[in-house]
Enzyme design. Structure first.
Site, PDB file in Angstrom:
ATOM      1  N   ARG A   1       0.853  -1.192   0.000  1.00  9.43           N
ATOM      2  CA  ARG A   1       0.000   0.000   0.000  1.00  9.43           C
ATOM      3  C   ARG A   1       0.890   1.244   0.000  1.00  9.43           C
ATOM      4  O   ARG A   1       1.979   1.230   0.576  1.00  9.43           O
ATOM      5  CB  ARG A   1      -0.895   0.035   1.253  1.00  9.43           C
ATOM      6  CG  ARG A   1      -2.036  -0.971   1.237  1.00  9.43           C
ATOM      7  CD  ARG A   1      -3.130  -0.588   0.232  1.00  9.43           C
ATOM      8  NE  ARG A   1      -4.255  -1.508   0.260  1.00  9.43           N
ATOM      9  CZ  ARG A   1      -4.453  -2.503  -0.607  1.00  9.43           C
ATOM     10  NH1 ARG A   1      -3.592  -2.714  -1.581  1.00  9.43           N
ATOM     11  NH2 ARG A   1      -5.531  -3.272  -0.520  1.00  9.43           N
TER      12      ARG A   1
ATOM     13  N   HIS B   1      -0.981   0.588  -9.803  1.00 14.25           N
ATOM     14  CA  HIS B   1      -1.680  -0.360  -8.909  1.00 14.25           C
ATOM     15  C   HIS B   1      -2.284  -1.521  -9.715  1.00 14.25           C
ATOM     16  O   HIS B   1      -3.495  -1.761  -9.697  1.00 14.25           O
ATOM     17  CB  HIS B   1      -2.773   0.368  -8.095  1.00 14.25           C
ATOM     18  CG  HIS B   1      -3.146  -0.384  -6.844  1.00 14.25           C
ATOM     19  ND1 HIS B   1      -3.507   0.228  -5.672  1.00 14.25           N
ATOM     20  CD2 HIS B   1      -3.213  -1.722  -6.586  1.00 14.25           C
ATOM     21  CE1 HIS B   1      -3.786  -0.679  -4.757  1.00 14.25           C
ATOM     22  NE2 HIS B   1      -3.612  -1.881  -5.288  1.00 14.25           N
TER      23      HIS B   1
END
Ligand SMILES: NC(=O)c1ccc[n+]([C@@H]2O[C@H](COP(=O)([O-])OP(=O)(O)OC[C@H]3O[C@@H](n4cnc5c(N)ncnc54)[C@H](OP(=O)(O)O)[C@@H]3O)[C@@H](O)[C@H]2O)c1
Length: 316
Positions: A231, A279
């Site tokens: 993350r 991502h």
């Protein structure tokens, strides 16, 4: 799958493509499947919720919800809701194919750094035949994986099978053949000291937020690389750029960012030693997610213990 009558609310972020509702309806023909933002619904009628990053307060508003299913492996977007009712079980998404995609991404970027591929790309762009830098021996590139969970373990095994010396760091000690295990805060420094390539696969929690910072990088060997696929909140981006620009670190691969989408003005886009991807290390497959949600609801209705339950106190 035959289930008792129930209502499932599907809450997917805008922009997610794929047969989300269709897959759920196919697998649970007797269920009422509603899509948040598209279908009208009475909050009290919702029995189960499948979500990735719900608007804060959504779960609390579903007064009769019996379980929440995360559509992603990470649950930080759900447990960060201060109003999450702690009595409602949260099930996270664990999927072999998701771990496999992540492992492919990690292996690819470890190899890109290990084999100095970015240097050769730069020479190709200017039509230059350069055999330097000399490739390192595989045995000399030690890979350290922060987080030896479902995904970290698969990455460790695949890299071990390519003959890289691999270590992993987790909260509790692990036993993975050919992978040295370091555990707990006390063993973080010796783990970092032997991580030429550091891969972050930790969940984002109060304990792991900003773990990739100047102090961490200083403990790594000179010339090291960082790969963050967990993350954006794990990384202090300015510290990474400073560690690379000072010459201590040699480069990085980043798939996740403090702000997503990464703003066009971010210096990370154009840094010559940083690879940026949007991502995409692994994307949840709607059919696999639907099948995992259906199996979880069936287990809950039978009164069985739910698999892959999140420990809400720990945050993962
Ligand atoms: N970029 C992408 O496309 C993408 C896709 C999927 C997932 N992800 C990210 O990958 C993360 C990892 O997924 P996963 O399924 O492998 O998670 P997981 O199975 O829950 O594994 C987490 C690992 O981290 C360790 N850990 C947690 N807190 C720690 C701490 N304070 N100190 C040391 N170790 C700690 C755990 O240790 P113990 O085993 O001892 O508890 C475990 O080994 C997810 O949370 C998500 O954020 C990213």
């Amino acid at each position: 799958m035959r289930l008792l009558p129930m209502t499932l609310l599907l809450d997917i972020p805008p922009g997610w493509t794929g047969p989300w509702a269709e897959s759920l309806r196919e697998l649970m023909p007797d269920a009422t499947i509603l899509v948040n933002g598209q279908d009208e619904f009475v909050s009290e009628a919702v029995d189960y919720l499948a979500t990735f990053r719900p608007k804060p307060g959504l779960i609390k508003s579903l007064a009769n919800v019996k379980a929440v299913f995360s559509l992603g492996a990470g649950v930080d977007g759900i447990v960060s809701d201060p109003d999450y009712p702690k009595t409602v079980p949260l099930v996270r998404f664990v999927d072999h194919t998701l771990a496999r995609e992540m492992a492919q991404y990690v292996v690819m970027h470890v190899l890109i750094h290990h084999r100095s591929q970015r240097h050769f790309d730069a020479y190709q762009a200017v039509n230059k035949w350069r055999q330097r830098p000399i490739l390192r021996r595989t045995e000399d590139t030690r890979v350290g994986i922060l987080g030896l969970g479902e995904i970290g373990t698969m990455c460790a095994e695949r890299l071990r099978d390519l003959d890289f010396p691999v270590t992993g760091w987790s909260r509790t000690r692990k036993s993975v053949a050919g992978v040295e295990s370091f555990a707990g805060a006390g063993e973080l420094a010796p783990f970092l000291a032997r991580s030429d390539i550091l891969v972050c696969l930790l969940p984002l929690t109060g304990e792991t937020r900003a773990i990739l910072n100047a102090k961490t990088f200083a403990l790594m060997p000179k010339g090291g690389f960082v790969i963050n696929v967990a993350r954006g909140g794990h990384l202090v981006e300015d510290d990474l750029v400073a560690a690379i620009d000072s010459g201590h670190l040699a480069g990085a691969t980043l798939d996740v960012f403090q702000t997503e989408p990464l703003p066009a003005s971010s210096p990370l886009w154009n840094h010559p030693k940083i690879t940026v991807t949007p991502h995409v290390a692994a994307i949840t497959d709607p059919r696999a997610a639907a099948s995992s949600v259906a199996a979880g609801i069936a287990a809950h209705q039978r009164g069985d213990t739910l698999e892959n339950l999140v420990d809400l106190k720990r945050g993962y």
